[in-house]
Enzyme design. Structure first.
Site, PDB file in Angstrom:
ATOM      1  N   LYS A  27       0.870  -1.166   0.000  1.00 43.48           N
ATOM      2  CA  LYS A  27       0.000   0.000   0.000  1.00 43.48           C
ATOM      3  C   LYS A  27       0.905   1.213   0.000  1.00 43.48           C
ATOM      4  O   LYS A  27       1.623   1.469   0.971  1.00 43.48           O
ATOM      5  CB  LYS A  27      -0.926   0.030   1.227  1.00 43.48           C
ATOM      6  CG  LYS A  27      -1.749   1.320   1.274  1.00 43.48           C
ATOM      7  CD  LYS A  27      -2.592   1.474   2.520  1.00 43.48           C
ATOM      8  CE  LYS A  27      -3.092   2.919   2.602  1.00 43.48           C
ATOM      9  NZ  LYS A  27      -3.921   3.161   3.806  1.00 43.48           N
ATOM     10  N   GLY A  48      -8.172   9.969   9.211  1.00 42.29           N
ATOM     11  CA  GLY A  48      -8.512  10.173  10.613  1.00 42.29           C
ATOM     12  C   GLY A  48      -9.555  11.240  10.876  1.00 42.29           C
ATOM     13  O   GLY A  48      -9.911  11.473  12.031  1.00 42.29           O
ATOM     14  N   ALA A  85      -9.700   6.001   3.511  1.00 42.43           N
ATOM     15  CA  ALA A  85      -9.543   7.162   4.403  1.00 42.43           C
ATOM     16  C   ALA A  85     -10.768   8.074   4.396  1.00 42.43           C
ATOM     17  O   ALA A  85     -11.385   8.307   3.362  1.00 42.43           O
ATOM     18  CB  ALA A  85      -8.311   7.994   4.067  1.00 42.43           C
ATOM     19  N   GLY A  86     -11.082   8.577   5.562  1.00 41.94           N
ATOM     20  CA  GLY A  86     -12.153   9.542   5.727  1.00 41.94           C
ATOM     21  C   GLY A  86     -13.455   8.958   6.245  1.00 41.94           C
ATOM     22  O   GLY A  86     -14.354   9.694   6.637  1.00 41.94           O
ATOM     23  N   ALA A 100      -9.543   2.399   9.055  1.00 42.59           N
ATOM     24  CA  ALA A 100      -8.879   2.035  10.300  1.00 42.59           C
ATOM     25  C   ALA A 100      -9.507   2.799  11.462  1.00 42.59           C
ATOM     26  O   ALA A 100     -10.234   2.232  12.270  1.00 42.59           O
ATOM     27  CB  ALA A 100      -7.374   2.315  10.211  1.00 42.59           C
ATOM     28  N   SER A 101      -9.259   4.127  11.496  1.00 48.08           N
ATOM     29  CA  SER A 101      -9.669   4.924  12.663  1.00 48.08           C
ATOM     30  C   SER A 101     -11.141   4.771  13.001  1.00 48.08           C
ATOM     31  O   SER A 101     -11.498   4.745  14.186  1.00 48.08           O
ATOM     32  CB  SER A 101      -9.380   6.409  12.402  1.00 48.08           C
ATOM     33  OG  SER A 101      -8.034   6.599  12.065  1.00 48.08           O
TER      34      SER A 101
END
Lengths: 257, 66
Positions: free
Chosen positions: A98, A159, A185-186, A207-208
């Site tokens: 990645k 994040g 992301a986001g 993830a977050s």
């Protein structure tokens, strides 16, 4: 959805949810979230051994039975990213990477020039490159032409949990992509993941949203359900939006009082 | 001899190989990798790679992230 697998560079995945492992309070909580998510692939970062516990995250991921996807998080230049990718290949025995090349700490947005440069170098070196990219259709096209195995546009900065800020651009990227499009992301909550799939993305990487949720395993289950729901809706074909109402009950045979 | 290992100065006996350094610091199993002076040192060559004074060694492993 065993009948709806998707493929990256010839490898088949039965889950369209890819999980990052950053931000979890402990390995045990991360493992529970991974199990609840049903994911088949998780990302890891490469860091100095004196700031990490060697092997433990790999042992945990092996126990979960998921594929490991190393990333180049923290790299600012193509040179750094290529070196990190080569170290990851030597450490983990995988040529999948990645690719992240970040411009600054404030936005964590990809640096497009360094990203494309790194992608070209890594493809030439035999890597299967999955680039984390801006939500820019032209950059996504260039990355695809460079030989990347997927394109992974952001919904919003890493994040932030702001969801998909430019859905039109995501649709444009999906419309011309010949490789899988993975929204990366986001994502803040389940509806963001469902929307990504409804827009036509092949998978979601997050993830977050899970690891920093109050109950990571519960949110992981929510994300799994959302990705499945969004994918089903995308395949089903939604009704067009209309300005005015259209009755769903029959208009003929109405009683006259 | 003095080398820089992950940003810190380290004293090592002359003739120390990368394999010996890895075995002491990080383990030589799957999951770790090393670069010497900015170039990847493939694990297959660690036993033969004798380190020299002044070199910069980076030793990385997989950790939670991404």
């Amino acid at each position: 959805m065993a009948d709806d697998t998707f493929t990256i560079a010839g490898a088949e995945f039965d889950s369209r949810l890819i999980m990052g492992t950053g931000g979890a309070p402990s390995l045990a909580i991360m493992a529970a979230a991974i199990q609840a998510s049903g994911t088949a692939m998780c990302t890891v970062s490469m860091r100095r051994v004196d700031t990490a516990t060697p092997g433990s995250v790999l042992d945990m991921l092996a126990g979960c039975g998921v594929r490991v996807l190393p990333n180049t998080a923290g790299c600012r230049t193509a040179h750094e990213a290529v070196l990190t990718a080569r170290l990851a290949r030597d450490a983990l025995g995988t040529d999948w990477i990645k690719l992240e090349v970040i411009a600054d700490d404030h936005t964590l947005l990809p640096d497009p020039v360094e990203l494309l440069d790194a992608a070209e170098l890594l493809v030439a070196d035999g890597f299967t490159v999955l680039p984390y990219t801006n939500d820019d259709p032209v950059l996504a096209r260039r990355l695809q032409r460079a030989g990347c195995a997927a394109v992974m546009p952001l919904g919003a900065p890493i994040g932030t949990g702001l969801g998909i800020r430019n859905r039109h651009n995501i649709e444009l990227i999906v419309a011309e992509a010949e490789v899988p499009v993975i929204l990366d992301a986001g994502i803040g909550t389940a509806s963001d993941a469902a929307l990504a799939m409804e827009l036509g993305c092949d998978a979601v990487l997050l993830a977050s949203a899970v690891t920093r949720a109050q109950d990571p395993a519960l949110m992981a289950a929510a994300m799994a359900a959302a990705v499945t729901a969004g994918r089903l809706a995308a395949r089903a074909g939604r009704i067009p939006r209309r300005h005015h109402a259209r009755a769903s009950s029959p208009t003929h045979g109405t009683a006259v009082f | 001899m003095t080398l820089t290992v992950n940003g810190k100065l380290m004293q090592l006996p002359a003739g120390t190989t990368l394999y010996q350094l890895m075995a002491g610091l990080a383990g030589v199993g799957r999951g770790t990798a090393a670069a010497v002076d900015g170039v990847v040192a493939p694990r297959g060559g660690w036993a033969e790679l004798e380190l020299r004074a002044g070199q910069h060694v980076e030793i990385l492993t997989a950790t939670q992230g991404g």
